[in-house]
Design an enzyme around this catalytic site. Structure first.
Site, PDB file in Angstrom:
ATOM      1  N   ASP A   8       2.481  -7.003  -0.746  1.00 38.76           N
ATOM      2  CA  ASP A   8       3.370  -7.742  -1.650  1.00 38.76           C
ATOM      3  C   ASP A   8       3.720  -9.066  -0.993  1.00 38.76           C
ATOM      4  O   ASP A   8       4.173  -9.095   0.159  1.00 38.76           O
ATOM      5  CB  ASP A   8       4.645  -6.950  -1.927  1.00 38.76           C
ATOM      6  CG  ASP A   8       4.397  -5.711  -2.783  1.00 38.76           C
ATOM      7  OD1 ASP A   8       3.242  -5.503  -3.200  1.00 38.76           O
ATOM      8  OD2 ASP A   8       5.355  -4.959  -3.020  1.00 38.76           O
ATOM      9  N   ASP A 129       6.440  -0.312 -15.514  1.00 40.39           N
ATOM     10  CA  ASP A 129       7.530  -0.286 -14.544  1.00 40.39           C
ATOM     11  C   ASP A 129       8.786   0.223 -15.237  1.00 40.39           C
ATOM     12  O   ASP A 129       9.160  -0.288 -16.295  1.00 40.39           O
ATOM     13  CB  ASP A 129       7.787  -1.680 -13.975  1.00 40.39           C
ATOM     14  CG  ASP A 129       6.539  -2.272 -13.340  1.00 40.39           C
ATOM     15  OD1 ASP A 129       5.742  -1.496 -12.781  1.00 40.39           O
ATOM     16  OD2 ASP A 129       6.357  -3.496 -13.415  1.00 40.39           O
TER      17      ASP A 129
END
Length: 238
Positions: A8, A129
């Site tokens: 990330d 998500d």
């Protein structure tokens, strides 16, 4: 089952967030390429890369870091974070990315994502998500009123490669995968599911191995903190 080590990117550095909060980032490596090589050297054949700044901005912000990871990793790379147009998706596919991950666009412009997936079968992953069972968007900063199963159903016949399911409340917290919610989605999903969010160790990997319609699992902080041995996880998944 595929083990996806995660990179990330925030400000060009490899970080992990706590519960998707950009203000709660821990830096693990200043060099995305070096991190990608380390995962490859440990045996990984697939990599998950997210442009966190791009997820909030709606366009690439860590392009150099993503490209460095792609160049350094000999296996398959899937990329997400701020990919909200077909042109953005196709630019990454043309750059050698195996699959692109689209999340906010899947909620806000499902026709766009369907068209992109149908034009590139098997190369678009839809990010589902969730906060409390509802879809979260825009870098997880906003929660919609759409249930995750309903979002998944929108892409049943679009050529989507997989659904990437993340329990935002567990991401980066080492609380363990939300196994019940992940398997519930896999049971109704028309395409395979990738589990994400909260992997704490081998128990999460073994709990997912062999489960119906589970394609893989993404793990980040557990690897970076040494709580999960990548070679051991890869062996169990194989």
């Amino acid at each position: 089952m595929i083990i996806f080590p995660a990179i990330d990117l925030k400000g060009g550095k490899c970080v992990r967030l706590a519960e998707g909060d950009m203000d709660r980032a821990t830096i693990y490596n200043d060099d995305p390429g070096a991190q990608a090589r380390a995962f490859a050297d440990a045996g990984a054949t697939a990599l998950h890369v997210v442009d966190l700044d791009g997820a909030f901005a709606g366009a690439s912000r860590n392009g150099d870091g993503v490209r460095a990871a792609i160049a350094a990793f000999p296996g398959r790379v899937q990329v997400g974070g701020g990919i909200r147009t077909r042109a953005q998706a196709e630019a990454w596919l043309a750059a050698g990315v195996w699959r692109v991950v689209m999340g906010t666009a899947a909620l806000e412009d499902p026709a766009l994502v369907r068209d992109t997936a149908m034009a590139h079968p098997g190369r678009v992953v839809v990010a589902v998500d969730a906060r409390d069972g509802m879809v979260a968007t825009r870098g997880w900063a906003e929660r919609s009123t759409l249930p995750v199963a309903e979002l998944a159903a929108r892409f049943a016949d679009a050529g989507v490669a997989a659904l990437l399911f993340t329990d935002v409340g567990r991401d980066g917290m080492l609380k363990g995968v939300n196994l019940a919610a992940t398997l519930a989605l896999a049971a109704v999903s028309p395409v395979p599911v990738i589990a994400s969010g909260g992997v704490a160790g081998m128990a999460d990997i073994t709990a997912l191995v062999g489960q119906p319609n589970i394609e893989g699992v993404i793990t980040g902080r557990a690897l970076y903190d040494g709580r999960l041995d990548l070679a051991e996880a890869l062996a169990a998944a194989a």
